[in-house]
Write a protein that holds these residues in place. Sequence first.
Motif, PDB file in Angstrom:
ATOM      1  N   ILE A   1       0.831  -1.213   0.000  1.00 54.13           N
ATOM      2  CA  ILE A   1       0.000   0.000   0.000  1.00 54.13           C
ATOM      3  C   ILE A   1       0.862   1.258   0.000  1.00 54.13           C
ATOM      4  O   ILE A   1       0.483   2.275  -0.609  1.00 54.13           O
TER       5      ILE A   1
ATOM      6  N   ARG B   1       0.410   4.174  -2.906  1.00 50.77           N
ATOM      7  CA  ARG B   1       0.218   5.596  -2.618  1.00 50.77           C
ATOM      8  C   ARG B   1       1.393   6.433  -3.116  1.00 50.77           C
ATOM      9  O   ARG B   1       1.194   7.580  -3.570  1.00 50.77           O
TER      10      ARG B   1
ATOM     11  N   HIS C   1      -4.241  -2.670   6.016  1.00 49.13           N
ATOM     12  CA  HIS C   1      -3.706  -1.306   6.069  1.00 49.13           C
ATOM     13  C   HIS C   1      -4.721  -0.286   5.545  1.00 49.13           C
ATOM     14  O   HIS C   1      -4.763   0.859   6.016  1.00 49.13           O
ATOM     15  N   MET C   2      -5.534  -0.680   4.573  1.00 51.65           N
ATOM     16  CA  MET C   2      -6.557   0.235   4.059  1.00 51.65           C
ATOM     17  C   MET C   2      -7.532   0.654   5.148  1.00 51.65           C
ATOM     18  O   MET C   2      -8.087   1.761   5.103  1.00 51.65           O
TER      19      MET C   2
ATOM     20  N   GLU D   1      -6.776   4.023   6.805  1.00 49.23           N
ATOM     21  CA  GLU D   1      -6.729   5.271   6.034  1.00 49.23           C
ATOM     22  C   GLU D   1      -7.868   6.242   6.336  1.00 49.23           C
ATOM     23  O   GLU D   1      -7.629   7.453   6.496  1.00 49.23           O
TER      24      GLU D   1
ATOM     25  N   ALA E   1      -7.202   8.007   9.659  1.00 46.76           N
ATOM     26  CA  ALA E   1      -6.081   8.939   9.544  1.00 46.76           C
ATOM     27  C   ALA E   1      -6.494  10.199   8.791  1.00 46.76           C
ATOM     28  O   ALA E   1      -6.077  11.312   9.144  1.00 46.76           O
ATOM     29  N   ALA E   2      -7.320  10.030   7.758  1.00 42.28           N
ATOM     30  CA  ALA E   2      -7.745  11.178   6.947  1.00 42.28           C
ATOM     31  C   ALA E   2      -8.570  12.171   7.758  1.00 42.28           C
ATOM     32  O   ALA E   2      -8.552  13.378   7.479  1.00 42.28           O
TER      33      ALA E   2
ATOM     34  N   ASP F   1      -2.665  10.156   6.484  1.00 46.31           N
ATOM     35  CA  ASP F   1      -2.864   9.111   5.486  1.00 46.31           C
ATOM     36  C   ASP F   1      -2.106   7.877   5.943  1.00 46.31           C
ATOM     37  O   ASP F   1      -1.643   7.806   7.090  1.00 46.31           O
ATOM     38  N   VAL F   2      -1.968   6.894   5.068  1.00 36.03           N
ATOM     39  CA  VAL F   2      -1.313   5.654   5.481  1.00 36.03           C
ATOM     40  C   VAL F   2       0.149   5.888   5.829  1.00 36.03           C
ATOM     41  O   VAL F   2       0.714   5.216   6.700  1.00 36.03           O
TER      42      VAL F   2
ATOM     43  N   THR G   1       1.281   8.501   7.389  1.00 37.69           N
ATOM     44  CA  THR G   1       1.247   9.011   8.758  1.00 37.69           C
ATOM     45  C   THR G   1       1.148   7.866   9.763  1.00 37.69           C
ATOM     46  O   THR G   1       1.852   7.832  10.775  1.00 37.69           O
TER      47      THR G   1
ATOM     48  N   SER H   1      -8.605   4.320  14.179  1.00 40.84           N
ATOM     49  CA  SER H   1      -9.980   4.134  13.704  1.00 40.84           C
ATOM     50  C   SER H   1     -11.018   4.429  14.770  1.00 40.84           C
ATOM     51  O   SER H   1     -12.171   4.763  14.457  1.00 40.84           O
TER      52      SER H   1
ATOM     53  N   VAL I   1     -14.146   2.618   4.569  1.00 36.52           N
ATOM     54  CA  VAL I   1     -13.536   2.451   3.250  1.00 36.52           C
ATOM     55  C   VAL I   1     -14.658   2.393   2.207  1.00 36.52           C
ATOM     56  O   VAL I   1     -15.557   1.546   2.294  1.00 36.52           O
TER      57      VAL I   1
END
Length: 472
Positions: free
Chosen positions: A329, A333, A383-384, A387, A390-391, A396-397, A399, A427, A460
């Motif tokens: 990932i 990115r 990992h997704m 995201e 984090a956003a 983002d990933v 971070t 999360s 997601v």
Amino acid sequence: MMRHACLLMAAALLAACAATPGPMPEQDLAGPATVRVLRDGDVWTADYVLDRDAPAWLFTDSALTRVDNQPWRPRAFTVETPGVRIERRGWHDVLVGEDGVPVPRRVRIRFEPFSGNLLAAYDPALTFTDGSVALYSDQFDMRPLANAADADALPMDLNGVELDGEVVRALFRDQAGPVLMNGERRAEAERPEAPTYVLFGDVPVDETAHLAAVFDPELPAWIETELSAFTPRVMSHYADRLGAGQSARPTLMVSWAGPTPSLLSMGGSVLPGLVIMTFEGVGVLEPTPEVRAGARWFIAHEGAHFWLGQVVRYERVRDMWITEGGADILAVRALARIDPTYDARARLQTAVDECAGFAARPIHTAAERSEHQAYYACGAVFHMLAEPGAARTGGDVFTVVRGMIDANREDGILTADEWLAELTRVSGDASLAGDIRRLLTDGAADPAAEIASLFQRAGVAHEVRDGRVVLL
């Protein structure tokens, strides 16, 4: 006296006499177990001086070949010392003495460098079209066993397993001239603490401020140009987003296996300070958009391992999803940032589809089924999940991954518990970690439904079409 005795023997015994190493110097007996790897023209030998009597010695690097799922060492190594053989015990290759007697303290093995691709392991050798060869340093490491049967009970993953003895001291020499290791040419190279490749031959090293590269002389010119230009760009992006990596100036070693008909192949791996790549097939002779994208993807994935895999690494092979899925990932990115035309969604959709196929069985044991791709695919899916969280705080990933790397730089280990705890923090949903643990240890009756549920709770964007999870 020994030489004259050999000359007087019958022809049938000459080979055995020549293969038996000479008298053992007393100083060798007192030192650590040692192997001296020598190339003399076309002849390759590994001469061991062992530090104790043992009926068996375990090769600590015993992966299977990707093409036929078989051990590679028996087809590449020939034990010339009488009374010794190599056999497969459980997951491992073992050097054993016949009839249970100890393996002689001196053993000679003649070998052919094996350049076949292995399952989730470093290729034993890279071969170059000018005759140069790079050997993986740790393929010669062995540890003593009380008996050969002990190998049957050893797990495939030796991480955390206490073995007798120490790492075998390995020395590498080429009768034709110096060998290259860690960017330096030496008359004789000694294996460093971290594994690497040792280059035998005169293939030149192209050095710049950001990269040292060893390219096969017959490698298609466009590949050399592309890798020379792209590698510093992606490594710089990672350094900006992830902090200090394992190496600020890596070495890139690229071999060419030839224009094999009907084939397009790219393979390789990464070690401390070193990226290894092999290209093969008529499909890579011309820089089509698809092939160029594949080459960039490969270097982006392997380059990510200078951080996620070397600055921090997984604790057990079962946790390979952390580093392989993470490298996938990060590569996606990074490529999307460097090249706006890159289709990140399509690449991640492939990961979702593959994970849905693999996760019907426990992901932890994927390596035992030779399903290593499960670690890549499901690791990327996991990992997704971090995201969207984090956003919400402007990250983002990168971070998320940087936070995990920085928190574990000192001990160098990123455990599954630590990764899942960070997912929970980012999360705000502890149920995600619980469901991931179940996929890891048990698998799922309906993996697609499990992935859809994880995506729904994490935020997601997706939809389910005829049972398939589709990214939006």
